[in-house]
Every structure is written in structure tokens, then in C-alpha cells.
Design an enzyme around this catalytic site. Structure first.
Site, PDB file in Angstrom:
ATOM      1  N   GLU A 104      85.441  46.047   7.784  1.00 21.22           N
ATOM      2  CA  GLU A 104      84.457  46.664   6.958  1.00 21.22           C
ATOM      3  C   GLU A 104      83.540  47.137   7.560  1.00 21.22           C
ATOM      4  O   GLU A 104      82.539  46.812   9.216  1.00 21.22           O
ATOM      5  CB  GLU A 104      83.615  45.021   6.345  1.00 21.22           C
ATOM      6  CG  GLU A 104      82.953  45.096   5.253  1.00 21.22           C
ATOM      7  CD  GLU A 104      82.649  43.562   4.734  1.00 21.22           C
ATOM      8  OE1 GLU A 104      81.931  43.595   5.657  1.00 21.22           O
ATOM      9  OE2 GLU A 104      82.264  43.561   4.331  1.00 21.22           O
ATOM     10  N   LYS A 136      67.946  29.918   2.236  1.00 26.82           N
ATOM     11  CA  LYS A 136      67.611  30.908   2.931  1.00 26.82           C
ATOM     12  C   LYS A 136      68.208  32.064   2.316  1.00 26.82           C
ATOM     13  O   LYS A 136      69.485  32.570   2.648  1.00 26.82           O
ATOM     14  CB  LYS A 136      68.123  30.432   4.420  1.00 26.82           C
ATOM     15  CG  LYS A 136      67.766  31.582   5.036  1.00 26.82           C
ATOM     16  CD  LYS A 136      68.350  31.188   6.949  1.00 26.82           C
ATOM     17  CE  LYS A 136      69.032  32.583   7.006  1.00 26.82           C
ATOM     18  NZ  LYS A 136      68.126  34.213   6.763  1.00 26.82           N
ATOM     19  N   CYS A 150      80.191  43.803  -0.823  1.00 30.22           N
ATOM     20  CA  CYS A 150      81.403  43.030  -0.566  1.00 30.22           C
ATOM     21  C   CYS A 150      82.860  43.708  -0.834  1.00 30.22           C
ATOM     22  O   CYS A 150      84.216  43.131  -0.028  1.00 30.22           O
ATOM     23  CB  CYS A 150      81.020  41.666  -0.812  1.00 30.22           C
ATOM     24  SG  CYS A 150      81.085  40.880  -2.255  1.00 30.22           S
ATOM     25  N   GLU A 191      81.819  32.682   1.377  1.00 29.87           N
ATOM     26  CA  GLU A 191      82.097  34.622   0.564  1.00 29.87           C
ATOM     27  C   GLU A 191      81.720  35.564   1.810  1.00 29.87           C
ATOM     28  O   GLU A 191      80.696  35.432   1.504  1.00 29.87           O
ATOM     29  CB  GLU A 191      81.326  34.480  -0.680  1.00 29.87           C
ATOM     30  CG  GLU A 191      81.614  33.265  -1.570  1.00 29.87           C
ATOM     31  CD  GLU A 191      82.940  33.931  -2.919  1.00 29.87           C
ATOM     32  OE1 GLU A 191      83.602  34.389  -2.420  1.00 29.87           O
ATOM     33  OE2 GLU A 191      82.993  32.790  -2.969  1.00 29.87           O
TER      34      GLU A 191
HETATM   35  P1  NAD Z   1      75.062  38.241   8.109  1.00 28.98           P
HETATM   36  O1  NAD Z   1      75.887  37.882   7.983  1.00 28.98           O
HETATM   37  O2  NAD Z   1      74.650  38.936   8.657  1.00 28.98           O
HETATM   38  O3  NAD Z   1      73.758  37.280   6.754  1.00 28.98           O
HETATM   39  C1  NAD Z   1      73.959  36.938   6.363  1.00 28.98           C
HETATM   40  C2  NAD Z   1      73.532  35.767   6.245  1.00 28.98           C
HETATM   41  O4  NAD Z   1      73.335  34.491   7.627  1.00 28.98           O
HETATM   42  C3  NAD Z   1      71.833  35.523   6.261  1.00 28.98           C
HETATM   43  O5  NAD Z   1      70.813  35.276   5.780  1.00 28.98           O
HETATM   44  C4  NAD Z   1      71.559  35.446   7.636  1.00 28.98           C
HETATM   45  O6  NAD Z   1      70.559  35.522   8.321  1.00 28.98           O
HETATM   46  C5  NAD Z   1      72.192  34.671   8.191  1.00 28.98           C
HETATM   47  N1  NAD Z   1      72.299  33.324   9.573  1.00 28.98           N
HETATM   48  C6  NAD Z   1      72.857  34.879  10.404  1.00 28.98           C
HETATM   49  N2  NAD Z   1      73.363  34.482  12.244  1.00 28.98           N
HETATM   50  C7  NAD Z   1      73.952  32.498  11.789  1.00 28.98           C
HETATM   51  C8  NAD Z   1      73.478  31.523  12.412  1.00 28.98           C
HETATM   52  N3  NAD Z   1      74.097  31.612  12.961  1.00 28.98           N
HETATM   53  N4  NAD Z   1      73.730  30.398  11.490  1.00 28.98           N
HETATM   54  C9  NAD Z   1      73.564  30.637   9.983  1.00 28.98           C
HETATM   55  N5  NAD Z   1      73.279  31.387   9.155  1.00 28.98           N
HETATM   56  C10 NAD Z   1      73.599  32.659   9.766  1.00 28.98           C
HETATM   57  O7  NAD Z   1      75.438  39.349   6.984  1.00 28.98           O
HETATM   58  P2  NAD Z   1      74.832  39.781   5.914  1.00 28.98           P
HETATM   59  O8  NAD Z   1      74.603  41.410   6.678  1.00 28.98           O
HETATM   60  O9  NAD Z   1      73.172  39.870   5.567  1.00 28.98           O
HETATM   61  O10 NAD Z   1      75.397  40.673   4.392  1.00 28.98           O
HETATM   62  C11 NAD Z   1      76.535  41.628   4.814  1.00 28.98           C
HETATM   63  C12 NAD Z   1      77.431  41.213   4.822  1.00 28.98           C
HETATM   64  O11 NAD Z   1      77.730  39.794   3.633  1.00 28.98           O
HETATM   65  C13 NAD Z   1      78.975  41.435   4.573  1.00 28.98           C
HETATM   66  O12 NAD Z   1      79.638  41.181   5.721  1.00 28.98           O
HETATM   67  C14 NAD Z   1      79.313  41.496   3.515  1.00 28.98           C
HETATM   68  O13 NAD Z   1      80.915  41.776   2.664  1.00 28.98           O
HETATM   69  C15 NAD Z   1      79.163  40.225   2.432  1.00 28.98           C
HETATM   70  N6  NAD Z   1      78.997  40.004   1.685  1.00 28.98           N
HETATM   71  C16 NAD Z   1      79.733  39.163   0.394  1.00 28.98           C
HETATM   72  C17 NAD Z   1      80.006  38.546  -0.158  1.00 28.98           C
HETATM   73  C18 NAD Z   1      80.320  37.849  -1.427  1.00 28.98           C
HETATM   74  O14 NAD Z   1      80.577  37.425  -2.064  1.00 28.98           O
HETATM   75  N7  NAD Z   1      81.320  37.377  -1.238  1.00 28.98           N
HETATM   76  C19 NAD Z   1      78.611  39.076  -1.444  1.00 28.98           C
HETATM   77  C20 NAD Z   1      77.987  40.186  -0.239  1.00 28.98           C
HETATM   78  C21 NAD Z   1      77.389  40.032   0.217  1.00 28.98           C
END
Ligand code: NAD
Ligand code: MN
Length: 471
Positions: A371, A160, A272, A236
Site C-alpha cells: 500500500e 480517538k 483505503c 478496517e
Molecule cells: P495508522 O494505523 O497510522 O493510524 C490509525 C490510528 O491508529 C491513529 O489514530 C493512530 O494514532 C492510532 N495508532 C497508532 N499506533 C497505535 C497503537 N500502537 N495502538 C493504538 N492505536 C494506535 O493509520 P493512518 O495513517 O492514520 O491511516 C491510513 C491507513 O488507514 C491506511 O492503511 C488506510 O488504508 C487505512 N484506512 C482503512 C479504511 C477502511 O475502512 N478499511 C478507511 C480509511 C483508512
């Protein structure tokens, strides 16, 4: 947009780039059940690893062929500067598919030191159906980190993409078919978190789920896994990464300035491992501020499609308002704005925040520990190495840390003392594909991305004990 579709909105100017159906919970259930059948048919898992490698290498070739399209899709959907996509994300994604393809037939189990009449060995096997849930900031790069090892090890993957950025992954799913990867092995299901993501997290067919995204969502996924089939979860998540600059750090010259600016502002700081906390020895604080401000002034804030742009828009208005509120509240509490701090006009309908550096932030201000996920860095002073390490460790995250000194004792004390999954010395780097990537503390757990260690996320270990007769 209807309740069952998603508008893909350009962060650059607010136009609607595409309208994509949301995969419903019922459709997710159909897909995972069907994926279980595809896995059981052995059409993919039953291939020789060498044949899976060949198919994935063909996929990498096709991604190379469609390089410009993939770069444009990620740049448009995420509002990412086009040069970042063409120089970073897309080559990185292709390299990742190649790396894991080439590794497919180079994985070994182990033989245990049992007594003579026994042969005991371990082998790693795919789960069957596995899932990935992705963030929007590095759409194709994150997809490739998951697709490579998940498919190379024989699983069927249901992926997804983030709500805002599904198009590059959808395109790669079509390339997978063209590459000869059997239908149903890689499924890209666009949709929202609460509908599509939540359905995957509690799906009974999914044996392992690898999540990249925010810590708040990661928590929910872990709960959903616990309350459903106890699928294995790898997380992650977010970060608040420090860069520790010692008194001799200025000896790195432009590498230091470029490294810190890239760490803080690449992808508008929506990264991230963004190096958002610059911890600097008090003796060079003012000079480093001046050099960073001068360097930041040279970063062009502009439209993502412009090759001269280094810093594009933030992902949407909600994010822009949140970032600016955090900055304004720190400033109201007494922080000093060394540069940036206020929105600039680039294109109507887009929200553009320039590189922002805050100094003299009062201790306890949330901008020092949460963050922000925008182009905002803070500078804090330290006087001793112990103090720097303690400051580095004073947040709940532990993803990355940078250390800038040529003194090996200081460098290694930080490398050993800082609680983070990835440390770079004399650079801002997450390492290349050969080097594992994963967070500590509330940045994540459950397995690394990249390197051969990534296969641990996508395979499970079996121990086989064979009692030999007549020996
Ligand atoms: P997010 O948590 O808002 O969304 C990530 C994904 O989770 C999306 O696909 C979203 O649709 C899905 N999601 C949301 N609610 C959900 C639920 N209840 N159940 C299942 N899936 C759900 O994150 P974002 O805004 O897309 O990305 C930013 C975040 O990602 C930041 O915190 C960043 O640090 C982190 N990030 C981490 C890494 C890493 O490798 N550690 C890499 C890139 C980004
Ligand atoms: Mn989000």
C-alpha cells in the site's frame, strides 16, 4: 508543542493550525471508568430507542448547521480538497448519523424453533463502553460510521481521532451535548497512537474496539486486546485494490476514465479503497494508458482551499518521501512513468505529488503489492479472465475491487472469484450506506461498517431460554 501536546500541522503549507493536548494513559483510564458509570446510570442506554434516535437526529441537524465549519476543519487538517469535504465527507457523515439514528428502533432479535414448552429468543445488547480509533484520511466520515451505530445501540463511545485530524470530531462532540446527548456518552480523546491509542487498546473497561487504520497498527491493537481483557476487535485496514478492465471496458467511455482516475487519485490516493492496481486486457493497454494520462492532466493539483483543486498535498513530509522513494525505486528497476512521478511546487511547506501512473513495472517490484497511500497507480496487462482474477488475488489485501466489462459472465466471474469484501461493477464505488463495507484477508475482519450489519460490531447477542410451565 510540548511532550503532552500535539501540533496540528497544515499539510497544505506546514503552518500550525492548532495545538491540542494529548490524552494521557491515566486520563484514558479515568474516561473509560467514568464512561462505565455513565452507561450503568442508564441515562443513555435506558432511553427508549426512539429517544436515542431523536437525539442523534438533532445531532445530524446541528452538523448540517455547522456544515461549513466541519468541511473547513477536515480540509485544513487532512489537506483534503475543500470540494471533496463539501461534496463527499461531510454530507456522508451527516447521512451516516441519520441512517443509524433512524435504525435505532428498527432492530429485531429472533425466536428459535424450540419445542412447545420453551420460548428461546435472541436479542442484541450494547457492550457498555466501546472505543473507536480512527485514521486521518476521512476524519469525520470515519467518525460518523462509528458514532452512529455505537450510540444508536446505547453504548458510551470513547473515540480517538487520528493524531493529525482531531478537530472535526472534537467539534461534533460539542454538538452532541448541544443535541441533548448526555454528557459522557460520546468522548473524543485526541492524542497519539502509542499513548492514547495504545491505552484504549489495552483498557479493561472497553468491551469492543473498532479500528480503522493501517494493517500494521491493526496487528498491534489485536495483540493489545489479546493481552488485556480480550475486548472484541473489528479491523478496517489497508488495501491494494485492483480494477480489472476487460477488452470491452472502453465502451464505458468517460465513466471508465473518470472512475479509474477517481479510484486512484481521490484524496491524493490516500484512501483505503484506492484503485491503485489497474489490470487491463492487453488489447487495450496502450489506448487506456493514453486516455488515463490525458484525463490525469486535467486534474488540478493545488491548495486544498481552492475549489478548483482535485488533488491536494499528501499528509506530511514523511509520507511524501516514502511515496517518492517507492516510485523512484520502481523506475530505477525499469518501470515507465506515463505521467507524474515528480513533486510539484504549490505552496512552500506543503508536499504535492501529481497523479502518477506507472507502466511496465517489473514483476516482483514492491510497488505492485504494498500500500503506497499516495497518488500512484500501476498498470499491468492480462490476457485471460483467469489470469486477471489470479493477479487481482496476488496481494495480501482484499478490501475492494472494480470490474469493467459489460459481459455478465466476465463480470460475475470476477465478482465471485476476487477475494475482496467489496466489489463494484461498471463503477468505482464503495456502495452507499445501505451496503456493508469491510475487508477480507489482511484488509480486516470482525464486522462491517455501514448498513444494519454495522450494529453487529457494537452489540453482543444474548440467547434467552425460557422453560414454560403447563404447556
Ligand atoms: P495508522 O494505523 O497510522 O493510524 C490509525 C490510528 O491508529 C491513529 O489514530 C493512530 O494514532 C492510532 N495508532 C497508532 N499506533 C497505535 C497503537 N500502537 N495502538 C493504538 N492505536 C494506535 O493509520 P493512518 O495513517 O492514520 O491511516 C491510513 C491507513 O488507514 C491506511 O492503511 C488506510 O488504508 C487505512 N484506512 C482503512 C479504511 C477502511 O475502512 N478499511 C478507511 C480509511 C483508512
Ligand atoms: Mn500513519
Amino acid at each position: 508543542m510540548t511532550s503532552d501536546s500535539l501540533d496540528i500541522v497544515s499539510p497544505a503549507d506546514g503552518t500550525v493550525l492548532a495545538t491540542i493536548p494529548i490524552t494521557s494513559a491515566a486520563q484514558v483510564a479515568e474516561h473509560t471508568a467514568d464512561a462505565a458509570q455513565v452507561f450503568a446510570s442508564r441515562v443513555w442506554s435506558g432511553l427508549a430507542p426512539r429517544e436515542r434516535a431523536a437525539a442523534l437526529l438533532r445531532l445530524a441537524e446541528l452538523m448540517e448547521r455547522d456544515f461549513e465549519t466541519l468541511a473547513r476543519l477536515d480540509s485544513e487538517d487532512a489537506g483534503k480538497p475543500i470540494t471533496e469535504a463539501t461534496e463527499g465527507d461531510i454530507p456522508g457523515a451527516i447521512e451516516s448519523i441519520r441512517y443509524f439514528a433512524e435504525a435505532a428502533d428498527k432492530l429485531y432479535g429472533a425466536v428459535a424453533s424450540t419445542p412447545g414448552a420453551v420460548l428461546a429468543f435472541t436479542q442484541r445488547e450494547p457492550f457498555g463502553v466501546v472505543a473507536a480509533i480512527l485514521p486521518w484520511n476521512y476524519p469525520l466520515a470515519m467518525a460518523a460510521w462509528k458514532i452512529g451505530p455505537a450510540l444508536a445501540s446505547g453504548n458510551c463511545l470513547v473515540l480517538k481521532p487520528a493524531d493529525a485530524t482531531p478537530r472535526s470530531a472534537l467539534h461534533v462532540a460539542s454538538l452532541a451535548l448541544e443535541a441533548g446527548i448526555p454528557e459522557g456518552v460520546l468522548r473524543v480523546l485526541p492524542g497519539t497512537g502509542p499513548i492514547t491509542g495504545a491505552a484504549l487498546a489495552s483498557d479493561p473497561h472497553v468491551g469492543a474496539l473498532s479500528f480503522t487504520g493501517s494493517t500494521a497498527t491493526g496487528r498491534r491493537i489485536l495483540v493489545a486486546a489479546a493481552e488485556s481483557n480480550l475486548k472484541r476487535v473489528s479491523l478496517e485496514m489497508g488495501g491494494k485494490s485492483p480494477h480489472v478492465v476487460f477488452a470491452d471496458g472502453l465502451a464505458f467511455g468517460d465513466d471508465l476514465i473518470d472512475g479509474l482516475l477517481t479510484a486512484a487519485f481521490v484524496t491524493s490516493g490516500q484512501n483505503c479503497t484506492a484503485g491503485t492496481r489497474i489490470l487491463v486486457h492487453e488489447s487495450i493497454h496502450d489506448e487506456l494508458v493514453a486516455r488515463l494520462v490525458a484525463g490525469a492532466a486535467k486534474l488540478n493539483v493545488g491548495a486544498p482551499s481552492d475549489p478548483e483543486t482535485s488533488v491536494g498535498p499528501v499528509i506530511n513530509s514523511v509520507a511524501a518521501d516514502r511515496i517518492l522513494a517507492a516510485v523512484n525505486s520502481a523506475v530505477a528497476a525499469g518501470a515507465n512513468v506515463a505521467c507524474g512521478g515528480a513533486e510539484v511546487d504549490v505552496l512552500p511547506g506543503g508536499r504535492y505529488i501529481p497523479p502518477t501512473i506507472l507502466t511496465h513495472v517489473p514483476e516482483g517490484d514492491p510497488i505492485l503489492t504494498t500500500e503506497i497511500f499516495g497518488p500512484v497507480a500501476t498498470m499491468q496487462r492480462f490476457s485471460t479472465r483467469e489470469e486477471a482474477i489470479a493477479m487481482a488475488n496476488s496481494v495480501e489485501y482484499g478490501l475492494h475491487a472494480g470490474v469493467w466489462t459489460k459481459n455478465i459472465d466476465d463480470a460475475m466471474a470476477c465478482a465471485r472469484g476476487i477475494e475482496a469484501g467489496v466489489i463494484s461493477v461498471g463503477a468505482y464505488s464503495e456502495g452507499d450506506l445501505t451496503s456493508p463495507f469491510g475487508g477480507w484477508k489482511q484488509s480486516g475482519f470482525g464486522g462491517a461498517e455501514k448498513s444494519l450489519r454495522a450494529f453487529d460490531q457494537w452489540t453482543r447477542e444474548k440467547a434467552v431460554w425460557v422453560q414454560l410451565q403447563g404447556q
